[in-house]
Design a protein around this motif. Structure first.
Motif, PDB file in Angstrom:
ATOM      1  N   GLU A  31      40.013  -5.235  43.406  1.00 26.00           N
ATOM      2  CA  GLU A  31      38.729  -5.921  43.298  1.00 26.00           C
ATOM      3  C   GLU A  31      37.804  -5.641  44.473  1.00 26.00           C
ATOM      4  O   GLU A  31      36.626  -5.993  44.434  1.00 26.00           O
ATOM      5  N   THR A  32      38.340  -5.011  45.509  1.00 21.86           N
ATOM      6  CA  THR A  32      37.553  -4.784  46.719  1.00 21.86           C
ATOM      7  C   THR A  32      36.321  -3.928  46.459  1.00 21.86           C
ATOM      8  O   THR A  32      35.276  -4.115  47.086  1.00 21.86           O
ATOM      9  N   GLU A  33      36.417  -2.986  45.528  1.00 21.67           N
ATOM     10  CA  GLU A  33      35.305  -2.078  45.259  1.00 21.67           C
ATOM     11  C   GLU A  33      34.093  -2.785  44.666  1.00 21.67           C
ATOM     12  O   GLU A  33      32.964  -2.334  44.841  1.00 21.67           O
ATOM     13  N   ARG A  34      34.317  -3.889  43.943  1.00 24.33           N
ATOM     14  CA  ARG A  34      33.201  -4.496  43.221  1.00 24.33           C
ATOM     15  C   ARG A  34      32.870  -5.918  43.631  1.00 24.33           C
ATOM     16  O   ARG A  34      31.829  -6.451  43.231  1.00 24.33           O
ATOM     17  N   ALA A  35      33.716  -6.568  44.407  1.00 25.30           N
ATOM     18  CA  ALA A  35      33.470  -7.964  44.785  1.00 25.30           C
ATOM     19  C   ALA A  35      32.214  -8.086  45.639  1.00 25.30           C
ATOM     20  O   ALA A  35      31.920  -7.218  46.471  1.00 25.30           O
ATOM     21  N   GLY A  36      31.488  -9.156  45.436  1.00 26.64           N
ATOM     22  CA  GLY A  36      30.284  -9.379  46.227  1.00 26.64           C
ATOM     23  C   GLY A  36      30.581  -9.744  47.663  1.00 26.64           C
ATOM     24  O   GLY A  36      29.790  -9.462  48.566  1.00 26.64           O
ATOM     25  N   VAL A  37      31.741 -10.381  47.884  1.00 28.57           N
ATOM     26  CA  VAL A  37      32.186 -10.756  49.229  1.00 28.57           C
ATOM     27  C   VAL A  37      33.626 -10.303  49.390  1.00 28.57           C
ATOM     28  O   VAL A  37      34.475 -10.582  48.531  1.00 28.57           O
ATOM     29  N   VAL A  38      33.919  -9.594  50.464  1.00 26.59           N
ATOM     30  CA  VAL A  38      35.279  -9.163  50.768  1.00 26.59           C
ATOM     31  C   VAL A  38      35.678  -9.757  52.111  1.00 26.59           C
ATOM     32  O   VAL A  38      34.990  -9.554  53.126  1.00 26.59           O
ATOM     33  N   LEU A  39      36.775 -10.508  52.120  1.00 28.70           N
ATOM     34  CA  LEU A  39      37.319 -11.083  53.341  1.00 28.70           C
ATOM     35  C   LEU A  39      38.446 -10.186  53.843  1.00 28.70           C
ATOM     36  O   LEU A  39      39.206  -9.632  53.051  1.00 28.70           O
ATOM     37  N   ALA A  40      38.564 -10.046  55.160  1.00 36.04           N
ATOM     38  CA  ALA A  40      39.575  -9.163  55.723  1.00 36.04           C
ATOM     39  C   ALA A  40      39.980  -9.663  57.106  1.00 36.04           C
ATOM     40  O   ALA A  40      39.294 -10.473  57.723  1.00 36.04           O
ATOM     41  N   GLU A  41      41.101  -9.161  57.574  1.00 41.58           N
ATOM     42  CA  GLU A  41      41.565  -9.441  58.936  1.00 41.58           C
ATOM     43  C   GLU A  41      41.067  -8.349  59.864  1.00 41.58           C
ATOM     44  O   GLU A  41      41.141  -7.165  59.531  1.00 41.58           O
ATOM     45  N   ILE A  42      40.566  -8.742  61.021  1.00 40.13           N
ATOM     46  CA  ILE A  42      40.134  -7.757  62.015  1.00 40.13           C
ATOM     47  C   ILE A  42      40.779  -8.085  63.362  1.00 40.13           C
ATOM     48  O   ILE A  42      41.386  -9.147  63.542  1.00 40.13           O
ATOM     49  N   TYR A  43      40.670  -7.160  64.296  1.00 39.31           N
ATOM     50  CA  TYR A  43      41.228  -7.334  65.642  1.00 39.31           C
ATOM     51  C   TYR A  43      40.212  -6.787  66.637  1.00 39.31           C
ATOM     52  O   TYR A  43      40.167  -5.586  66.905  1.00 39.31           O
ATOM     53  N   PRO A  44      39.350  -7.649  67.180  1.00 41.69           N
ATOM     54  CA  PRO A  44      38.263  -7.170  68.037  1.00 41.69           C
ATOM     55  C   PRO A  44      38.716  -6.348  69.240  1.00 41.69           C
ATOM     56  O   PRO A  44      37.950  -5.523  69.752  1.00 41.69           O
ATOM     57  N   MET A  67      40.679 -22.365  55.684  1.00 49.10           N
ATOM     58  CA  MET A  67      39.301 -21.925  55.436  1.00 49.10           C
ATOM     59  C   MET A  67      39.287 -20.706  54.522  1.00 49.10           C
ATOM     60  O   MET A  67      38.480 -20.633  53.575  1.00 49.10           O
ATOM     61  N   VAL A  68      40.174 -19.751  54.777  1.00 50.25           N
ATOM     62  CA  VAL A  68      40.248 -18.566  53.918  1.00 50.25           C
ATOM     63  C   VAL A  68      40.575 -18.986  52.485  1.00 50.25           C
ATOM     64  O   VAL A  68      39.997 -18.465  51.528  1.00 50.25           O
ATOM     65  N   HIS A  69      41.488 -19.940  52.338  1.00 50.84           N
ATOM     66  CA  HIS A  69      41.823 -20.440  51.007  1.00 50.84           C
ATOM     67  C   HIS A  69      40.580 -20.986  50.304  1.00 50.84           C
ATOM     68  O   HIS A  69      40.337 -20.668  49.129  1.00 50.84           O
ATOM     69  N   ARG A  70      39.785 -21.771  51.014  1.00 49.34           N
ATOM     70  CA  ARG A  70      38.584 -22.348  50.392  1.00 49.34           C
ATOM     71  C   ARG A  70      37.564 -21.269  50.042  1.00 49.34           C
ATOM     72  O   ARG A  70      36.990 -21.270  48.954  1.00 49.34           O
ATOM     73  N   LEU A  71      37.329 -20.353  50.962  1.00 51.63           N
ATOM     74  CA  LEU A  71      36.348 -19.296  50.704  1.00 51.63           C
ATOM     75  C   LEU A  71      36.785 -18.399  49.546  1.00 51.63           C
ATOM     76  O   LEU A  71      35.955 -17.930  48.763  1.00 51.63           O
ATOM     77  N   ALA A  72      38.090 -18.158  49.440  1.00 50.79           N
ATOM     78  CA  ALA A  72      38.602 -17.251  48.418  1.00 50.79           C
ATOM     79  C   ALA A  72      38.489 -17.815  47.009  1.00 50.79           C
ATOM     80  O   ALA A  72      38.670 -17.084  46.032  1.00 50.79           O
ATOM     81  N   GLN A  73      38.188 -19.110  46.900  1.00 49.14           N
ATOM     82  CA  GLN A  73      38.024 -19.708  45.572  1.00 49.14           C
ATOM     83  C   GLN A  73      36.677 -19.358  44.951  1.00 49.14           C
ATOM     84  O   GLN A  73      36.466 -19.562  43.755  1.00 49.14           O
ATOM     85  N   GLY A  74      35.755 -18.856  45.749  1.00 54.95           N
ATOM     86  CA  GLY A  74      34.424 -18.566  45.255  1.00 54.95           C
ATOM     87  C   GLY A  74      34.395 -17.412  44.262  1.00 54.95           C
ATOM     88  O   GLY A  74      35.225 -16.492  44.323  1.00 54.95           O
ATOM     89  N   ALA A  75      33.450 -17.460  43.342  1.00 53.52           N
ATOM     90  CA  ALA A  75      33.302 -16.373  42.373  1.00 53.52           C
ATOM     91  C   ALA A  75      32.886 -15.097  43.097  1.00 53.52           C
ATOM     92  O   ALA A  75      32.067 -15.116  44.011  1.00 53.52           O
ATOM     93  N   GLY A  76      33.478 -13.988  42.699  1.00 54.01           N
ATOM     94  CA  GLY A  76      33.112 -12.705  43.283  1.00 54.01           C
ATOM     95  C   GLY A  76      33.615 -12.478  44.683  1.00 54.01           C
ATOM     96  O   GLY A  76      33.074 -11.649  45.413  1.00 54.01           O
ATOM     97  N   VAL A  77      34.674 -13.209  45.077  1.00 54.37           N
ATOM     98  CA  VAL A  77      35.247 -13.053  46.412  1.00 54.37           C
ATOM     99  C   VAL A  77      36.614 -12.381  46.290  1.00 54.37           C
ATOM    100  O   VAL A  77      37.461 -12.812  45.499  1.00 54.37           O
ATOM    101  N   ALA A  78      36.841 -11.334  47.079  1.00 55.55           N
ATOM    102  CA  ALA A  78      38.138 -10.660  47.135  1.00 55.55           C
ATOM    103  C   ALA A  78      38.635 -10.693  48.576  1.00 55.55           C
ATOM    104  O   ALA A  78      37.832 -10.745  49.514  1.00 55.55           O
ATOM    105  N   VAL A  79      39.944 -10.681  48.729  1.00 56.39           N
ATOM    106  CA  VAL A  79      40.544 -10.658  50.068  1.00 56.39           C
ATOM    107  C   VAL A  79      41.342  -9.366  50.200  1.00 56.39           C
ATOM    108  O   VAL A  79      42.294  -9.129  49.456  1.00 56.39           O
ATOM    109  N   TRP A  80      40.923  -8.541  51.139  1.00 55.31           N
ATOM    110  CA  TRP A  80      41.586  -7.254  51.374  1.00 55.31           C
ATOM    111  C   TRP A  80      42.742  -7.445  52.347  1.00 55.31           C
ATOM    112  O   TRP A  80      42.594  -8.203  53.307  1.00 55.31           O
TER     113      TRP A  80
END
Length: 290
Positions: free
Chosen positions: A209-222, A190-203
């Motif tokens: 690119e994190t500063e300017r991307a419209g969408v930033v994906l990241a790992e979290i630990y609730p 799923m991350v692979h598919r989402l990361a193909q989108g324009a303006g998407v960065a993965v932190w």
């Protein structure tokens, strides 16, 4: 302290279930929390439905001109060395693409994750790194219990961030209580598919690119907010996505998220990091803010 400004934060609690979750909202299923102009939490019975809903949220937020941070509760990278040995490239993205090409996951959550893990183990000589499977599943290359010598295999058992957050389980464990490895296998495509989108960065992999991307994906630990979540009551999964999304958005809107987005120098480029690791006090304080 300044940092990337996010209008909306989405937190995703993923699941590797092999059948649809119960119709009634339940624990150990998929929950998505959104903190933006309003807050909401949604429950999903299948990964297909959750991914479609997440894509719709991102499209709507971007159409409205809002920047979005999306956190996933599974590792976005494996311990150093795995990516290069599996794909020939020391890049997390190469692993995402490899997984996306092999993981089968239908609309009813039926999937082949144990078969793929066994395939990887065979590529590594048949002695790991993955372990854990249902007792009735005959896969000789995938041990049912931990029987892996990681030193002999030439791979770390844990990532660098899991030394900072020792409660986090190793990504190699695929079955029984506390296992997170299956969520990684079912989440990376799923991350692979989402990361193909324009303006998407993965932190932190796309740090510049994190500063300017419209969408930033990241790992979290609730579980960084475990005590606060426990005090909330109700279904833990629902509480933790709501509270973590709220906390991260408040930090982002206050210009205080830059500290959470720093990673140690010398971090292996293919491992990734947990957003907020080592900053539990700041996450908790954000929840107490008016």
């Amino acid at each position: 302290m300044t940092g990337p400004a996010f209008d909306t934060v989405v937190v995703v609690d993923w699941s590797a279930a092999s059948a649809p979750s119960p119709a009634r909202p339940s624990a150990d299923a998929i929950w998505i929390g959104v903190a933006g102009e309003a807050e909401r939490v949604e429950y999903f019975r299948t990964r297909a439905a959750a991914e479609a809903a997440l894509a719709a949220v991102l499209a709507a937020e971007r159409a409205a001109g809002r920047r979005v941070l999306v956190g996933f509760d599974f590792a976005l990278g494996y311990p150093a060395g795995f990516a290069a040995r599996l794909t020939g490239r020391a890049e997390a993205r190469a692993v995402w693409a490899w997984m996306a090409g092999r993981i089968a996951d239908d609309a009813g959550n039926r999937n082949n994750r144990f078969v793929v893990a066994a395939e990887i183990n065979r590529a590594f000589g048949g002695a790991g790194p993955f372990w854990g499977r249902p007792a009735g599943l005959e896969l000789p290359a995938l041990p049912a219990t931990k029987a892996v010598d990681y030193a002999a295999l030439g791979l770390p058992e844990r990532r660098a961030v899991e030394q900072v957050v020792p409660r986090a389980q190793p990504v190699w464990k695929l079955y029984t209580t506390g296992s997170v490895g299956s969520q990684v296998l079912m989440g990376l495509p799923m991350v692979h598919r989402l990361a193909q989108g324009a303006g998407v960065a993965v932190w932190p992999f796309d740090a510049t690119e994190t500063e300017r991307a419209g969408v930033v994906l990241a790992e979290i630990y609730p579980s960084l907010l475990a005590a606060r979540v426990a005090a909330e009551g109700g279904i833990k999964d629902a509480a933790q996505v709501r509270l973590l999304a709220r906390s991260l958005r408040r930090l982002a809107r206050a210009g205080q998220i830059a500290a959470l987005m720093r990673v140690p120098s010398g971090l292996p480029p293919d491992e990734g990091w947990i957003l907020g690791a080592g900053h539990e006090a700041a996450l908790r304080a954000a929840l107490e803010a008016a």
